[in-house]
Design a protein around this motif. Structure first.
Motif, PDB file in Angstrom:
ATOM      1  N   UNK A   1      36.967  33.243  51.204  1.00 54.29           N
ATOM      2  CA  UNK A   1      36.851  32.330  50.048  1.00 54.29           C
ATOM      3  C   UNK A   1      36.494  33.161  48.818  1.00 54.29           C
ATOM      4  N   UNK A   2      37.337  33.092  47.802  1.00 51.25           N
ATOM      5  CA  UNK A   2      37.098  33.794  46.535  1.00 51.25           C
ATOM      6  C   UNK A   2      36.812  32.731  45.482  1.00 51.25           C
ATOM      7  N   UNK A   3      35.619  32.769  44.879  1.00 50.88           N
ATOM      8  CA  UNK A   3      35.197  31.733  43.941  1.00 50.88           C
ATOM      9  C   UNK A   3      35.933  31.797  42.609  1.00 50.88           C
ATOM     10  N   UNK A   4      35.666  30.797  41.789  1.00 55.81           N
ATOM     11  CA  UNK A   4      36.333  30.697  40.485  1.00 55.81           C
ATOM     12  C   UNK A   4      36.105  31.939  39.618  1.00 55.81           C
ATOM     13  N   UNK A   5      37.112  32.256  38.831  1.00 53.78           N
ATOM     14  CA  UNK A   5      37.028  33.274  37.767  1.00 53.78           C
ATOM     15  C   UNK A   5      36.699  34.681  38.265  1.00 53.78           C
ATOM     16  N   UNK A   6      37.111  34.974  39.483  1.00 51.32           N
ATOM     17  CA  UNK A   6      36.945  36.349  39.989  1.00 51.32           C
ATOM     18  C   UNK A   6      38.130  37.221  39.568  1.00 51.32           C
ATOM     19  N   UNK A   7      37.865  38.515  39.446  1.00 53.27           N
ATOM     20  CA  UNK A   7      38.923  39.515  39.295  1.00 53.27           C
ATOM     21  C   UNK A   7      38.871  40.373  40.554  1.00 53.27           C
ATOM     22  N   UNK A   8      39.973  40.382  41.297  1.00 50.81           N
ATOM     23  CA  UNK A   8      39.994  41.063  42.603  1.00 50.81           C
ATOM     24  C   UNK A   8      40.976  42.225  42.538  1.00 50.81           C
ATOM     25  N   UNK A   9      40.441  43.449  42.756  1.00 45.78           N
ATOM     26  CA  UNK A   9      41.278  44.657  42.688  1.00 45.78           C
ATOM     27  C   UNK A   9      41.235  45.466  43.979  1.00 45.78           C
ATOM     28  N   UNK A  10      40.581  44.923  45.020  1.00 49.71           N
ATOM     29  CA  UNK A  10      40.488  45.627  46.305  1.00 49.71           C
ATOM     30  C   UNK A  10      40.469  44.582  47.412  1.00 49.71           C
ATOM     31  N   UNK A  11      40.620  45.030  48.638  1.00 43.12           N
ATOM     32  CA  UNK A  11      40.742  44.100  49.768  1.00 43.12           C
ATOM     33  C   UNK A  11      39.466  43.294  49.988  1.00 43.12           C
ATOM     34  N   UNK A  12      39.650  42.074  50.432  1.00 47.26           N
ATOM     35  CA  UNK A  12      38.533  41.197  50.811  1.00 47.26           C
ATOM     36  C   UNK A  12      38.700  40.905  52.307  1.00 47.26           C
TER      37      UNK A  12
END
Ligand SMILES: CC(C)(COP(=O)(O)OP(=O)(O)OC[C@H]1O[C@@H](n2cnc3c(N)ncnc32)[C@H](O)[C@@H]1OP(=O)(O)O)[C@@H](O)C(=O)NCCC(=O)NCCS
Length: 185
Positions: free
Chosen positions: A138-149
């Motif tokens: 689960x990735x919350x609102x307004x995240x910037x994701x540049x690597x694996x989760x």
């Protein structure tokens, strides 16, 4: 779904042909256009288009209003929910992933080189690295994701993921750091 895919043939067929020729502009334009369709109709037409235009996409995906995809090199598993106004680069979203709204999922961190300070970054080649969000994360609102989760991980709202988030971790902040690990079910 099949009726939608047939009706949208004039969009996804050129997108697939363009990809073979190394041109993704048509795909990106279709993604922007379909992102503007509201309500349940929007969910339906985006599902129908992406099922045909992406590397792989489950037929039950929910992609919210205003969310755009820049590249067709995307794999989306079953039960995936993507909120509104997001942007997705090259990525793999495993089964049951949830992305909140306003999430930017980038193709890694190095789309532009910047070693030459006298030239624009746009003129310097970089690298596109697909990012994987693991099953049921689960990735919350307004995240910037540049690597694996990792699978089952939770990323708090407003976080910036620069380094990989381990399986089952709860990570928050900028840069996102692990606060705790979820208890096994
Ligand atoms: C991360 C989250 C799930 C809470 O997880 P949790 O394990 O219950 O965390 P807690 O509330 O116990 O907080 C743990 C610590 O992280 C901090 N924290 C929690 N969420 C944070 C966030 N988004 N950003 C920065 N810090 C955060 C807390 O302040 C606390 O810090 P402390 O230990 O210094 O006091 C929640 O805060 C969150 O961000 N949810 C996302 C909501 C969302 O985006 N919904 C959209 C719908 S899909």
């Amino acid at each position: 779904m099949y009726a939608g895919a047939v009706a949208l043939t004039p969009l996804w067929l050129p997108a697939r042909a363009g990809r073979r020729l190394g041109r993704e502009g048509w795909f990106a334009g279709c993604s922007e256009l379909l992102s503007l369709v509201p309500g349940r109709l929007g969910i339906f037409v985006r599902r129908s288009f992406y099922a045909m235009a992406l590397d792989d996409c489950a037929t039950d995906v929910h992609i919210g209003f205003g969310t755009t995809l820049a590249h067709p090199q995307v794999t989306i598993g079953r039960g995936v929910y993507v909120g509104n106004r997001g942007t997705l680069g090259m990525c793999v979203l495993e089964d049951d992933v949830t992305l909140g709204s306003n999430v930017d999922l980038l193709s890694g961190r190095r789309q532009h080189g910047f070693s030459d300070p006298s030239a624009s970054v746009q003129s310097q080649p970089g690298a596109y690295t697909p990012v994987t969000v693991g099953r049921a994360a689960w990735v919350g609102n307004s995240c910037v994701v540049m690597a694996d989760v990792g699978a089952g991980a939770v990323v708090g709202a407003g976080s910036v993921v620069v380094h990989g988030v381990p399986v089952g971790a709860v990570a928050v902040g900028n840069p996102a750091t692990v606060k705790r690990t979820r208890a096994a079910a």
